[in-house]
Design a protein around this motif. Sequence first.
Motif, PDB file in Angstrom:
ATOM      1  N   ILE A 172       0.829  -0.952  -0.007  1.00 23.02           N
ATOM      2  CA  ILE A 172       0.094  -0.350  -0.007  1.00 23.02           C
ATOM      3  C   ILE A 172       0.804   0.962  -0.213  1.00 23.02           C
ATOM      4  O   ILE A 172       1.279   0.736   0.328  1.00 23.02           O
ATOM      5  CB  ILE A 172      -0.496   0.025   1.358  1.00 23.02           C
ATOM      6  CG1 ILE A 172      -2.004   1.046   1.156  1.00 23.02           C
ATOM      7  CG2 ILE A 172      -0.011  -0.319   2.281  1.00 23.02           C
ATOM      8  CD1 ILE A 172      -3.563   0.842   1.831  1.00 23.02           C
ATOM      9  N   THR A 173      -0.012   2.164  -0.262  1.00 19.90           N
ATOM     10  CA  THR A 173       1.636   3.582  -0.785  1.00 19.90           C
ATOM     11  C   THR A 173       0.539   4.728   0.148  1.00 19.90           C
ATOM     12  O   THR A 173      -0.039   4.226   0.721  1.00 19.90           O
ATOM     13  CB  THR A 173       1.050   4.159  -1.809  1.00 19.90           C
ATOM     14  OG1 THR A 173      -0.203   4.769  -2.108  1.00 19.90           O
ATOM     15  CG2 THR A 173       2.111   3.132  -3.765  1.00 19.90           C
ATOM     16  N   HIS A 174       1.132   5.811   0.477  1.00 17.80           N
ATOM     17  CA  HIS A 174       1.708   6.235   1.620  1.00 17.80           C
ATOM     18  C   HIS A 174      -0.205   6.886   0.752  1.00 17.80           C
ATOM     19  O   HIS A 174      -1.317   8.116   1.611  1.00 17.80           O
ATOM     20  CB  HIS A 174       2.519   7.488   1.625  1.00 17.80           C
ATOM     21  CG  HIS A 174       3.292   7.329   2.213  1.00 17.80           C
ATOM     22  ND1 HIS A 174       4.528   7.551   2.897  1.00 17.80           N
ATOM     23  CD2 HIS A 174       4.362   5.822   2.438  1.00 17.80           C
ATOM     24  CE1 HIS A 174       5.808   6.852   3.645  1.00 17.80           C
ATOM     25  NE2 HIS A 174       5.433   5.867   3.093  1.00 17.80           N
ATOM     26  N   GLU A 175      -0.048   7.371  -0.200  1.00 22.31           N
ATOM     27  CA  GLU A 175      -1.490   8.189  -0.074  1.00 22.31           C
ATOM     28  C   GLU A 175      -2.680   7.332  -0.511  1.00 22.31           C
ATOM     29  O   GLU A 175      -4.057   8.194   0.007  1.00 22.31           O
ATOM     30  CB  GLU A 175      -1.255   7.850  -1.956  1.00 22.31           C
ATOM     31  CG  GLU A 175      -2.354   8.487  -2.978  1.00 22.31           C
ATOM     32  CD  GLU A 175      -2.638  10.290  -2.573  1.00 22.31           C
ATOM     33  OE1 GLU A 175      -3.852  10.693  -2.546  1.00 22.31           O
ATOM     34  OE2 GLU A 175      -1.553  10.775  -2.121  1.00 22.31           O
ATOM     35  N   GLU A 176      -2.357   6.334  -0.473  1.00 18.91           N
ATOM     36  CA  GLU A 176      -3.301   4.884  -0.536  1.00 18.91           C
ATOM     37  C   GLU A 176      -4.119   5.182   1.125  1.00 18.91           C
ATOM     38  O   GLU A 176      -4.921   5.284   1.628  1.00 18.91           O
ATOM     39  CB  GLU A 176      -3.847   4.300  -0.549  1.00 18.91           C
ATOM     40  CG  GLU A 176      -3.290   3.638  -2.053  1.00 18.91           C
ATOM     41  CD  GLU A 176      -3.188   2.002  -2.704  1.00 18.91           C
ATOM     42  OE1 GLU A 176      -3.257   2.008  -3.992  1.00 18.91           O
ATOM     43  OE2 GLU A 176      -2.416   1.551  -2.232  1.00 18.91           O
ATOM     44  N   ILE A 177      -3.208   4.727   1.965  1.00 25.57           N
ATOM     45  CA  ILE A 177      -3.471   5.455   3.359  1.00 25.57           C
ATOM     46  C   ILE A 177      -4.163   6.392   3.139  1.00 25.57           C
ATOM     47  O   ILE A 177      -5.013   6.856   4.364  1.00 25.57           O
ATOM     48  CB  ILE A 177      -2.467   4.990   4.169  1.00 25.57           C
ATOM     49  CG1 ILE A 177      -1.915   3.652   3.986  1.00 25.57           C
ATOM     50  CG2 ILE A 177      -2.318   4.959   5.773  1.00 25.57           C
ATOM     51  CD1 ILE A 177      -0.002   2.921   5.049  1.00 25.57           C
ATOM     52  N   ALA A 178      -3.717   7.743   3.596  1.00 27.11           N
ATOM     53  CA  ALA A 178      -4.559   8.619   3.525  1.00 27.11           C
ATOM     54  C   ALA A 178      -5.852   8.725   2.921  1.00 27.11           C
ATOM     55  O   ALA A 178      -6.483   9.599   3.570  1.00 27.11           O
ATOM     56  CB  ALA A 178      -3.302   9.742   2.642  1.00 27.11           C
ATOM     57  N   LYS A 179      -6.113   8.078   1.477  1.00 31.86           N
ATOM     58  CA  LYS A 179      -7.124   8.773   1.626  1.00 31.86           C
ATOM     59  C   LYS A 179      -8.473   7.656   2.087  1.00 31.86           C
ATOM     60  O   LYS A 179      -9.943   7.840   2.586  1.00 31.86           O
ATOM     61  CB  LYS A 179      -7.149   7.886  -0.085  1.00 31.86           C
ATOM     62  CG  LYS A 179      -6.768   8.504  -1.569  1.00 31.86           C
ATOM     63  CD  LYS A 179      -6.672   7.620  -2.294  1.00 31.86           C
ATOM     64  CE  LYS A 179      -6.976   8.812  -3.785  1.00 31.86           C
ATOM     65  NZ  LYS A 179      -6.314   8.334  -4.739  1.00 31.86           N
ATOM     66  N   ASN A 180      -7.338   5.759   2.912  1.00 33.90           N
ATOM     67  CA  ASN A 180      -8.736   5.871   3.719  1.00 33.90           C
ATOM     68  C   ASN A 180      -8.787   6.002   4.956  1.00 33.90           C
ATOM     69  O   ASN A 180      -9.441   5.643   5.407  1.00 33.90           O
ATOM     70  CB  ASN A 180      -7.747   4.432   3.936  1.00 33.90           C
ATOM     71  CG  ASN A 180      -8.069   3.195   2.681  1.00 33.90           C
ATOM     72  OD1 ASN A 180      -9.305   3.143   2.347  1.00 33.90           O
ATOM     73  ND2 ASN A 180      -7.056   3.354   1.676  1.00 33.90           N
ATOM     74  N   ILE A 181      -8.100   7.016   5.721  1.00 33.34           N
ATOM     75  CA  ILE A 181      -8.281   7.879   6.545  1.00 33.34           C
ATOM     76  C   ILE A 181      -8.834   8.968   6.776  1.00 33.34           C
ATOM     77  O   ILE A 181      -8.784  10.140   7.688  1.00 33.34           O
ATOM     78  CB  ILE A 181      -6.828   7.474   7.923  1.00 33.34           C
ATOM     79  CG1 ILE A 181      -6.317   8.663   7.178  1.00 33.34           C
ATOM     80  CG2 ILE A 181      -6.941   6.179   7.971  1.00 33.34           C
ATOM     81  CD1 ILE A 181      -4.375   8.393   8.244  1.00 33.34           C
ATOM     82  N   GLY A 182      -8.493   9.701   5.338  1.00 35.10           N
ATOM     83  CA  GLY A 182      -9.218  11.185   5.424  1.00 35.10           C
ATOM     84  C   GLY A 182      -7.900  11.873   5.759  1.00 35.10           C
ATOM     85  O   GLY A 182      -8.739  12.811   6.308  1.00 35.10           O
ATOM     86  N   SER A 183      -7.086  11.966   5.863  1.00 35.23           N
ATOM     87  CA  SER A 183      -6.196  13.236   6.230  1.00 35.23           C
ATOM     88  C   SER A 183      -5.156  13.306   4.815  1.00 35.23           C
ATOM     89  O   SER A 183      -5.482  12.868   3.147  1.00 35.23           O
ATOM     90  CB  SER A 183      -5.256  12.513   6.717  1.00 35.23           C
ATOM     91  OG  SER A 183      -4.336  12.793   7.080  1.00 35.23           O
TER      92      SER A 183
END
Length: 220
Positions: A172-183
């Motif tokens: 998983i990328t940092h961008e995908e994590i950001a999308k998933n947590i709304g950050s």
Amino acid sequence: MNSKILSNAYPFWNRLSEKEKNEIIKECVEVTYEKGMNVYRSEMECRGAILLLSGVLRIYIISEEGREVTLFRIHKGENCVLSASCLLESIQFDILIEATEKAEAIVIPTHILHPIMEHNPYVGLYMYKQATERFSDVMWTMQQILFMSADKRVAIFLWDEIAHQKQLTLKITHEEIAKNIGSAREVVTKVLKYFSKEGVVSLGRGKVEILEKEKLRKYL
């Protein structure tokens, strides 16, 4: 279509008449969603109820600033009734649905569901129950965004992912994590670098490896 799949997935199945069962079996559609595919948007034609056989679907909204906020995700064996929101007259919710990985699903079209809902209260009750349960997920997400620190939100996401995927290395990328947590991606990168410095994770290109589960647990 194997009726056993539908009977296991939908509690109302045994409350249907043989005619209703046959109509659903005849008209439901098996579909494949490629990774990144837009499954549903509020302005699109009402799809129907989606039963996920494999993969993951992400249900999200977009803020006025253009930031994506993931509300919840649908996994294998779960269903999504919000893609049939046109049948839920008292619930209006502008959402988007995206396949975050290749997914297989069964869709019961709205033109089949609508008349059955009109004549069979068990189906309507199920649809509304599922919708309200998902709104509980939405409220949990909003609480996280509004009241939790970024490091805790990242930790919760990583913890849930290793539990779901049953492995410590997440592709998983940092961008995908950001999308998933709304950050923002920059915030996620900062948190992950801190976790890396603390020996909680190891970072690589497009992946995050959990090194110490107990250390990660302390941030939950």
